[in-house]
Design a protein around this motif. Structure first.
Motif, PDB file in Angstrom:
ATOM      1  N   HIS A  58      14.483   7.275  28.768  1.00 49.30           N
ATOM      2  CA  HIS A  58      15.744   8.023  28.726  1.00 49.30           C
ATOM      3  C   HIS A  58      16.512   7.973  30.043  1.00 49.30           C
ATOM      4  N   TYR A  59      15.937   7.376  31.086  1.00 48.09           N
ATOM      5  CA  TYR A  59      16.569   7.433  32.402  1.00 48.09           C
ATOM      6  C   TYR A  59      16.843   6.076  33.030  1.00 48.09           C
ATOM      7  N   GLU A  60      16.408   4.996  32.418  1.00 48.81           N
ATOM      8  CA  GLU A  60      16.536   3.671  33.016  1.00 48.81           C
ATOM      9  C   GLU A  60      17.433   2.769  32.186  1.00 48.81           C
ATOM     10  N   ASP A  61      18.185   1.919  32.847  1.00 45.35           N
ATOM     11  CA  ASP A  61      18.897   0.841  32.176  1.00 45.35           C
ATOM     12  C   ASP A  61      17.894  -0.283  31.946  1.00 45.35           C
ATOM     13  N   GLU A  62      18.093  -1.059  30.913  1.00 46.36           N
ATOM     14  CA  GLU A  62      17.182  -2.162  30.606  1.00 46.36           C
ATOM     15  C   GLU A  62      17.962  -3.246  29.869  1.00 46.36           C
ATOM     16  N   SER A  63      17.422  -4.446  29.886  1.00 49.35           N
ATOM     17  CA  SER A  63      18.075  -5.550  29.180  1.00 49.35           C
ATOM     18  C   SER A  63      17.031  -6.441  28.527  1.00 49.35           C
ATOM     19  N   ILE A  64      17.476  -7.140  27.507  1.00 45.99           N
ATOM     20  CA  ILE A  64      16.662  -8.154  26.838  1.00 45.99           C
ATOM     21  C   ILE A  64      17.494  -9.418  26.873  1.00 45.99           C
ATOM     22  N   THR A  65      16.989 -10.440  27.540  1.00 49.90           N
ATOM     23  CA  THR A  65      17.802 -11.642  27.749  1.00 49.90           C
ATOM     24  C   THR A  65      17.144 -12.932  27.268  1.00 49.90           C
ATOM     25  N   ARG A  66      15.861 -12.909  27.031  1.00 48.03           N
ATOM     26  CA  ARG A  66      15.194 -14.138  26.596  1.00 48.03           C
ATOM     27  C   ARG A  66      15.297 -14.272  25.075  1.00 48.03           C
ATOM     28  N   PRO A  67      15.629 -15.462  24.584  1.00 48.70           N
ATOM     29  CA  PRO A  67      15.830 -15.641  23.140  1.00 48.70           C
ATOM     30  C   PRO A  67      14.647 -15.181  22.292  1.00 48.70           C
ATOM     31  N   GLU A  68      13.417 -15.473  22.732  1.00 51.97           N
ATOM     32  CA  GLU A  68      12.262 -15.071  21.926  1.00 51.97           C
ATOM     33  C   GLU A  68      12.126 -13.551  21.871  1.00 51.97           C
ATOM     34  N   GLN A  69      12.520 -12.860  22.936  1.00 56.43           N
ATOM     35  CA  GLN A  69      12.491 -11.402  22.934  1.00 56.43           C
ATOM     36  C   GLN A  69      13.583 -10.844  22.025  1.00 56.43           C
ATOM     37  N   LEU A  70      14.764 -11.459  22.071  1.00 61.80           N
ATOM     38  CA  LEU A  70      15.865 -11.024  21.209  1.00 61.80           C
ATOM     39  C   LEU A  70      15.495 -11.211  19.733  1.00 61.80           C
ATOM     40  N   GLN A  71      14.898 -12.351  19.403  1.00 65.39           N
ATOM     41  CA  GLN A  71      14.490 -12.613  18.016  1.00 65.39           C
ATOM     42  C   GLN A  71      13.442 -11.600  17.568  1.00 65.39           C
ATOM     43  N   TYR A  72      12.459 -11.348  18.415  1.00 61.58           N
ATOM     44  CA  TYR A  72      11.414 -10.391  18.071  1.00 61.58           C
ATOM     45  C   TYR A  72      12.009  -8.995  17.874  1.00 61.58           C
ATOM     46  N   ALA A  73      12.863  -8.574  18.803  1.00 62.42           N
ATOM     47  CA  ALA A  73      13.456  -7.230  18.725  1.00 62.42           C
ATOM     48  C   ALA A  73      14.294  -7.075  17.465  1.00 62.42           C
ATOM     49  N   ARG A  74      15.051  -8.101  17.119  1.00 64.34           N
ATOM     50  CA  ARG A  74      15.878  -8.017  15.907  1.00 64.34           C
ATOM     51  C   ARG A  74      14.998  -7.948  14.663  1.00 64.34           C
ATOM     52  N   ALA A  75      13.950  -8.753  14.620  1.00 66.35           N
ATOM     53  CA  ALA A  75      13.038  -8.721  13.480  1.00 66.35           C
ATOM     54  C   ALA A  75      12.345  -7.367  13.378  1.00 66.35           C
ATOM     55  N   LEU A  76      11.929  -6.805  14.514  1.00 66.18           N
ATOM     56  CA  LEU A  76      11.280  -5.496  14.523  1.00 66.18           C
ATOM     57  C   LEU A  76      12.237  -4.417  14.024  1.00 66.18           C
ATOM     58  N   LEU A  77      13.472  -4.469  14.484  1.00 67.21           N
ATOM     59  CA  LEU A  77      14.489  -3.509  14.045  1.00 67.21           C
ATOM     60  C   LEU A  77      14.624  -3.548  12.529  1.00 67.21           C
ATOM     61  N   ARG A  78      14.647  -4.747  11.982  1.00 64.23           N
ATOM     62  CA  ARG A  78      14.765  -4.900  10.530  1.00 64.23           C
ATOM     63  C   ARG A  78      13.478  -4.495   9.812  1.00 64.23           C
ATOM     64  N   ASP A  79      12.324  -4.841  10.371  1.00 65.79           N
ATOM     65  CA  ASP A  79      11.044  -4.486   9.743  1.00 65.79           C
ATOM     66  C   ASP A  79      10.871  -2.978   9.644  1.00 65.79           C
ATOM     67  N   LEU A  80      11.304  -2.272  10.663  1.00 66.64           N
ATOM     68  CA  LEU A  80      11.190  -0.811  10.652  1.00 66.64           C
ATOM     69  C   LEU A  80      12.215  -0.165   9.723  1.00 66.64           C
ATOM     70  N   GLN A  81      13.137  -0.973   9.217  1.00 70.03           N
ATOM     71  CA  GLN A  81      14.194  -0.517   8.308  1.00 70.03           C
ATOM     72  C   GLN A  81      14.940   0.690   8.863  1.00 70.03           C
ATOM     73  N   LEU A  82      15.228   0.621  10.147  1.00 70.77           N
ATOM     74  CA  LEU A  82      15.903   1.751  10.787  1.00 70.77           C
ATOM     75  C   LEU A  82      17.326   1.930  10.269  1.00 70.77           C
ATOM     76  N   GLY A  83      17.935   0.856   9.806  1.00 66.45           N
ATOM     77  CA  GLY A  83      19.286   0.959   9.246  1.00 66.45           C
ATOM     78  C   GLY A  83      19.346   1.858   8.030  1.00 66.45           C
ATOM     79  N   ARG A  84      18.238   1.974   7.296  1.00 70.99           N
ATOM     80  CA  ARG A  84      18.195   2.875   6.137  1.00 70.99           C
ATOM     81  C   ARG A  84      18.156   4.337   6.572  1.00 70.99           C
TER      82      ARG A  84
END
Length: 110
Positions: A58-84
């Protein structure tokens, strides 16, 4: 409230360090406190921290810049079905897709 932003080109990504981006150079997503809490409570951010040695909290800025990390994070976001659970997650999914498409990163700021 946090902001997640995606530079729309590599040149714009370099300008993030000097805070010299102009309107329209970034895709920005405003994340409410409730959305950020959902990202933590679901395990999404904790999983990214553990897997990639990041420091999302809750207190730090962070970034994801490597393609494999971006792909994993997007897949995880979808797997958790957080959009629902929260419609404000959909723009974050778009942000991950744009970062992959533009070969940049996604930057989370307080």
């Amino acid at each position: 409230m946090r902001t997640a932003c995606v530079p729309l080109s590599a040149d714009v990504e370099r300008r993030l360090d000097t805070d010299s981006c102009l309107p329209g150079h970034l895709y920005e997503v405003m994340l409410s406190d409730a959305t950020v809490d959902l990202l933590f409570d679901s395990g999404f951010l904790t999983t990214l921290n553990t897997r990639f040695g990041l420091l999302f909290d809750h207190y730090e800025d962070e970034s994801i810049t490597r393609p494999e990390q971006l792909q994993y994070a997007r897949a995880l976001l979808r797997d958790l079905q957080l959009g629902r659970k929260c419609q404000s997650i959909d723009p974050l999914d778009i942000a991950f897709g744009l970062a992959l498409e533009k070969m940049t990163g996604i930057y989370f700021q307080l």
